[in-house]
Design a protein around this motif. Structure first.
Motif, PDB file in Angstrom:
ATOM      1  N   ASP A 166      50.495  34.721  26.169  1.00  0.00           N
ATOM      2  CA  ASP A 166      51.367  36.243  26.432  1.00  0.00           C
ATOM      3  C   ASP A 166      50.297  37.089  27.018  1.00  0.00           C
ATOM      4  O   ASP A 166      49.635  37.854  26.234  1.00  0.00           O
ATOM      5  N   ARG A 167      50.310  37.444  28.267  1.00  0.00           N
ATOM      6  CA  ARG A 167      49.364  38.203  28.921  1.00  0.00           C
ATOM      7  C   ARG A 167      47.891  37.584  29.197  1.00  0.00           C
ATOM      8  O   ARG A 167      47.541  36.751  28.376  1.00  0.00           O
ATOM      9  N   TYR A 168      47.327  37.745  30.340  1.00  0.00           N
ATOM     10  CA  TYR A 168      46.095  37.458  30.557  1.00  0.00           C
ATOM     11  C   TYR A 168      45.303  38.480  31.482  1.00  0.00           C
ATOM     12  O   TYR A 168      45.783  39.438  31.649  1.00  0.00           O
ATOM     13  N   ASP A 169      44.583  37.866  32.533  1.00  0.00           N
ATOM     14  CA  ASP A 169      43.645  38.694  33.360  1.00  0.00           C
ATOM     15  C   ASP A 169      44.401  39.710  34.277  1.00  0.00           C
ATOM     16  O   ASP A 169      44.240  40.851  34.579  1.00  0.00           O
ATOM     17  N   LEU A 170      45.508  39.172  34.969  1.00  0.00           N
ATOM     18  CA  LEU A 170      46.353  40.107  35.553  1.00  0.00           C
ATOM     19  C   LEU A 170      46.742  41.284  34.830  1.00  0.00           C
ATOM     20  O   LEU A 170      46.984  42.371  35.617  1.00  0.00           O
ATOM     21  N   SER A 171      46.757  41.345  33.573  1.00  0.00           N
ATOM     22  CA  SER A 171      47.240  42.404  32.886  1.00  0.00           C
ATOM     23  C   SER A 171      46.290  43.798  33.112  1.00  0.00           C
ATOM     24  O   SER A 171      46.349  44.782  33.260  1.00  0.00           O
ATOM     25  N   THR A 172      44.946  43.067  33.142  1.00  0.00           N
ATOM     26  CA  THR A 172      43.706  44.219  33.228  1.00  0.00           C
ATOM     27  C   THR A 172      43.900  44.944  34.724  1.00  0.00           C
ATOM     28  O   THR A 172      43.781  45.896  34.840  1.00  0.00           O
ATOM     29  N   LEU A 173      43.917  43.943  35.841  1.00  0.00           N
ATOM     30  CA  LEU A 173      44.184  44.273  37.291  1.00  0.00           C
ATOM     31  C   LEU A 173      45.482  45.350  37.289  1.00  0.00           C
ATOM     32  O   LEU A 173      45.437  46.484  37.865  1.00  0.00           O
ATOM     33  N   ALA A 174      46.688  45.075  36.382  1.00  0.00           N
ATOM     34  CA  ALA A 174      47.730  46.062  36.623  1.00  0.00           C
ATOM     35  C   ALA A 174      47.626  47.310  35.574  1.00  0.00           C
ATOM     36  O   ALA A 174      47.768  48.490  36.110  1.00  0.00           O
ATOM     37  N   TYR A 175      47.248  47.152  34.485  1.00  0.00           N
ATOM     38  CA  TYR A 175      47.177  48.242  33.595  1.00  0.00           C
ATOM     39  C   TYR A 175      45.713  49.009  33.930  1.00  0.00           C
ATOM     40  O   TYR A 175      45.770  50.480  33.907  1.00  0.00           O
ATOM     41  N   GLN A 176      44.495  48.565  33.729  1.00  0.00           N
ATOM     42  CA  GLN A 176      43.223  49.208  33.976  1.00  0.00           C
ATOM     43  C   GLN A 176      43.072  49.616  35.480  1.00  0.00           C
ATOM     44  O   GLN A 176      42.725  50.507  35.737  1.00  0.00           O
ATOM     45  N   GLY A 177      43.570  48.632  36.442  1.00  0.00           N
ATOM     46  CA  GLY A 177      43.296  49.077  37.722  1.00  0.00           C
ATOM     47  C   GLY A 177      44.426  49.754  38.081  1.00  0.00           C
ATOM     48  O   GLY A 177      44.169  51.056  38.507  1.00  0.00           O
TER      49      GLY A 177
END
Ligand code: TMP
Length: 218
Positions: free
Chosen positions: A97-108
């Protein structure tokens, strides 16, 4: 080369990831292999769950964006090394339930941290380790947030404004165009339609993997 399969679910708030993960887990357990586990990010191990609680809890002190980014990757590195990689080597299907793409989407996308910074932290934390399949559950931001508000109390992220989630959504869609292992599902459809779409993607993926694994052909 491992003998398992790493599948992640992505999407902004209220897309219905949790329901779909339960369905996919049951489907794989009953039809493909009993070697299947569910994990969540940030979290998934005792240490990573402690980091999750810092990230999710709204307090009087503002968590700055740089700390948020580093904590996400600290939790991810812990999860990858202590759980995901060993389980894949044992031949498990790992559903995240979520992985690295979440970081690009939320933090990026959401917070506006530059790609250069994200990529350098990512390189230090997990290198190029990525899922074999990612299902991005895409939903209109207003509709998604309506679902979240119906669920009750909001966490630190859910307090963000709609434009934050719009940037998250757009970044997700941009990444999906670039990465061939990401499949987009329209999560605003009826549950039955979404389930049908998701299970079709899962079946195609697992059938393609059956040749190189011990998974049952569907
Ligand atoms: P959730 O488990 O309810 O989806 O909550 C996790 C929250 O953390 C969600 O709002 C998205 C956010 N998040 C990030 O901002 N970056 C990340 O890399 C990950 C994994 C999650």
């Amino acid at each position: 080369m491992n003998s398992g399969a790493f599948i992640s679910f992505e999407g902004s708030e209220g897309a219905g990831k949790s329901t779909m993960i339960e369905t996919v887990y049951d489907f794989i357990y009953n039809n493909v292999t009993s070697k299947v586990i569910k994990i969540r990010e940030p979290g998934g191990t005792p240490i990573a769950e402690q980091i999750r609680s810092i990230l999710k809890t709204k307090t009087d002190e503002t968590l700055c964006s740089q700390s948020e980014l580093l904590l996400m990757y600290a939790a991810r590195a812990q999860l990858v090394e202590s759980l995901i990689k060993p389980k894949l080597q044992e031949g498990f299907v790992v559903i995240a339930d979520r992985y690295d793409l979440s970081t690009l989407a939320y933090q990026g996308g959401g917070r506006g941290i530059s790609d250069d910074i994200i990529y350098s932290v990512r390189q230090a934390a997990i290198g190029n380790f990525h899922p074999d399949l990612t299902i991005l559950m895409d939903i209109d931001v207003t509709k998604g947030m309506e679902r979240v508000h119906k669920r009750g109390e909001l966490d630190r992220f859910e307090h963000e404004q709609l434009d934050f989630f719009e940037r998250v959504r757009q970044r997700y869609l941009l990444e999906a165009k670039k990465l061939d292992y990401v499949k987009v599902v329209d999560a605003s459809n009826q549950l039955l339609t979404v389930t049908y779409d998701v299970l079709n993607i899962i079946k195609d993926f697992l059938n393609a993997r059956a040749k190189s694994t011990s998974f049952r052909q569907l």
